[in-house]
Design a protein around this motif. Structure first.
Motif, short mmCIF file in Angstrom:
data_model
loop_
_atom_site.label_atom_id
_atom_site.label_comp_id
_atom_site.label_asym_id
_atom_site.label_seq_id
_atom_site.Cartn_x
_atom_site.Cartn_y
_atom_site.Cartn_z
N THR A 21 0.88 -1.26 0.00
CA THR A 21 0.13 0.08 -0.05
C THR A 21 0.82 1.51 0.07
N LEU A 22 1.77 1.28 0.96
CA LEU A 22 2.64 2.23 1.07
C LEU A 22 4.12 2.08 1.15
N SER A 23 5.33 2.60 0.24
CA SER A 23 6.36 2.42 0.29
C SER A 23 7.22 3.80 0.67
N ILE A 24 8.55 3.59 0.77
CA ILE A 24 9.60 4.93 0.97
C ILE A 24 10.55 4.44 0.00
N CYS A 25 10.85 5.39 -0.85
CA CYS A 25 12.22 5.34 -1.64
C CYS A 25 13.26 6.22 -1.09
N GLY A 36 2.83 2.23 9.42
CA GLY A 36 2.16 1.78 8.44
C GLY A 36 2.74 1.52 7.10
N VAL A 37 3.94 2.14 7.01
CA VAL A 37 4.96 1.92 5.75
C VAL A 37 5.07 0.35 5.49
N ASP A 38 4.98 -0.33 4.42
CA ASP A 38 4.92 -1.59 4.09
C ASP A 38 6.52 -2.02 3.59
N HIS A 39 7.13 -1.24 2.96
CA HIS A 39 8.24 -1.49 2.41
C HIS A 39 9.21 -0.26 1.75
N PHE A 40 10.58 -0.61 2.03
CA PHE A 40 11.38 0.49 1.83
C PHE A 40 12.43 0.06 0.70
N TYR A 41 12.59 1.09 0.03
CA TYR A 41 13.50 0.98 -1.33
C TYR A 41 14.70 1.70 -1.17
N ALA A 77 18.63 7.72 -8.82
CA ALA A 77 17.99 6.54 -8.01
C ALA A 77 16.62 6.66 -8.04
N TYR A 78 16.04 7.88 -7.93
CA TYR A 78 14.55 7.85 -7.95
C TYR A 78 14.12 7.60 -9.16
N ARG A 79 14.71 7.73 -10.34
CA ARG A 79 14.34 7.21 -11.75
C ARG A 79 14.49 5.84 -11.98
N ASN A 80 15.45 5.18 -11.36
CA ASN A 80 15.51 3.62 -11.21
C ASN A 80 14.15 2.97 -10.63
N TRP A 81 13.91 3.61 -9.19
CA TRP A 81 12.89 3.18 -8.65
C TRP A 81 11.43 3.20 -9.72
N TYR A 82 11.35 4.31 -10.17
CA TYR A 82 10.17 4.61 -11.07
C TYR A 82 10.06 3.61 -12.06
N ASP A 83 11.16 3.32 -12.77
CA ASP A 83 11.27 2.40 -14.00
C ASP A 83 11.04 0.92 -13.48
N THR A 84 11.87 0.50 -12.17
CA THR A 84 11.74 -0.80 -11.65
C THR A 84 10.62 -1.26 -10.82
N GLU A 123 4.92 -1.71 -7.73
CA GLU A 123 4.52 -2.53 -6.82
C GLU A 123 3.86 -2.19 -5.63
N SER A 124 3.70 -0.77 -5.64
CA SER A 124 3.14 0.04 -4.50
C SER A 124 2.00 0.98 -4.95
N ASN A 125 1.02 0.98 -4.01
CA ASN A 125 0.02 1.96 -4.54
C ASN A 125 0.36 3.32 -4.28
N TRP A 126 1.22 3.64 -3.15
CA TRP A 126 1.75 4.97 -2.82
C TRP A 126 3.19 5.01 -2.64
N CYS A 127 3.87 6.02 -2.82
CA CYS A 127 5.41 6.00 -2.56
C CYS A 127 5.62 7.53 -1.96
N THR A 128 6.59 7.50 -0.90
CA THR A 128 7.04 9.04 -0.81
C THR A 128 8.65 8.87 -0.77
N PHE A 129 9.27 10.02 -1.33
CA PHE A 129 10.62 10.15 -1.63
C PHE A 129 11.23 10.96 -0.54
N ILE A 130 11.57 10.40 0.84
CA ILE A 130 11.79 11.23 2.08
C ILE A 130 13.36 10.75 2.24
N ASP A 131 14.03 11.45 3.22
CA ASP A 131 15.27 11.11 3.61
C ASP A 131 15.44 10.52 5.15
N LEU A 132 16.47 10.17 5.48
CA LEU A 132 16.72 9.49 6.67
C LEU A 132 16.86 10.48 7.97
N ASP A 133 16.70 11.57 7.57
CA ASP A 133 16.51 12.67 8.64
C ASP A 133 15.17 13.26 8.75
#
Length: 318
Positions: free
Chosen positions: A53-57, A78-83, A120-127, A131-141
């Protein structure tokens, strides 16, 4: 005419002059917003279930000490997966991530591009996009959480109409610390923050819509393509944000925010300055930038503390 640096709600990332041109842009945005709302009320896409449902790249470099807290917090949200894209780290990130990779929670990708963030974001988008309904592009801070609901999936159940949701930064400074305490959680150490939201945002993106283009600052705001239109994100007040950087607020309560622990303690700020920027390799994090940011820390924010006990239990903190 002086540029407006802040108002009752925002500290502006890009200060503006309130000229006739600005007024015309404001009126144009209001008309466009009416059109966008009509389109997505009657012609928006129906979301079908996907693997997640929700991932982080995210892309990272030498941030192993902060990974476990960041991952466990967002799992709690509630995040399901991390790329996660490793950008030439030299610390013990593999040791930290190994349990999550084994559990299938993290997909770890080696990404040596320098600079590497947008590629990296482009790679996630293409690859991995579908897999996920929603994704957010956030950093580790950055820590993304709802201020009313108890997790992001619950928040998303009320926010399915639009392709992009913009979440404003709550900017945190040092809270007077020179050194970071690695025996204490980040979200517990830093509570002094800007008393208004920064107009910089992070996005929650519906992957059924095509990203219009990839560019150097897209982690903050991009548009999607739909029915021949370029559609911008909608902010927590229900207003669209277009290329003119006009941010509107209302009396409604903001129901989501992104805590950005921008500097942490001063020594951490210096270390981040030495690492350079993930997009341009250059760093603007000099002393002038530090003081400009630090002097806006006129408030405190403890909203994230309502999750603190749960997080400590998950992390085994004693």
């Amino acid at each position: 005419m002086e540029k407006v640096k802040e108002d009752k709600t925002f500290i502006y990332n890009v200060p503006r002059k309130r000229t006739l041109k600005y007024l015309l842009q404001y009126i144009s945005l209001m008309v466009m917003e009416w059109c966008y709302k009509f389109i997505f009320t009657f012609l928006g896409k129906n979301m079908k279930p996907k693997k997640y449902t929700l991932s982080i790249c995210a892309i990272f470099k030498n941030e192993a000490p902060f990974m476990k807290e960041w991952i466990e917090f967002h799992l709690l949200m509630g995040v399901d997966h991390f790329y996660l894209y490793n950008n030439n780290s030299e610390d013990n990130f593999r040791e930290v991530l190994a349990p999550y990779v084994e559990q299938g929670v993290v997909t770890l990708i080696e990404w040596p591009d320098v600079p590497g963030q947008i590629s990296a974001y482009r790679n996630w988008y293409d690859t991995y996009r579908h897999e996920s309904n929603w994704c957010t592009f956030i950093d580790l801070d950055e820590f993304l959480f709802p201020t009313r609901q108890t997790n992001l999936k619950e928040w998303l159940s009320y926010h399915v109409k639009y392709p992009l949701y913009a979440v404003y930064w709550r900017m945190f400074g040092t809270s007077g610390r020179l050194e970071h305490d690695f025996h204490q959680l980040t979200i517990e150490q830093y509570t002094c923050c800007w008393d208004k939201y920064a107009t910089a945002t992070k996005l929650i993106y519906n992957t059924d819509y095509d990203i219009e283009r990839f560019f150097s600052s897209m982690m903050h705001k991009f548009n999607v393509k739909y029915l021949g239109l370029s559609v911008p994100p909608v902010n927590p007040y229900g207003h669209f944000i277009n290329k003119w950087e006009i941010h509107r607020s209302s009396s409604s309560v903001v129901d989501i925010q992104c805590n950005h622990y921008w500097s942490k303690a001063f020594r951490e700020y210096e270390a981040k300055h030495r690492r350079g920027d993930a997009v341009t390799l250059r760093s603007v994090r000099d002393m002038d930038m530090f003081l400009w940011h630090e002097h806006y820390n006129r408030g405190t924010d403890f909203k994230i503390f309502r999750f603190l006990v749960e997080l400590k239990i998950k992390l085994g903190v004693r």
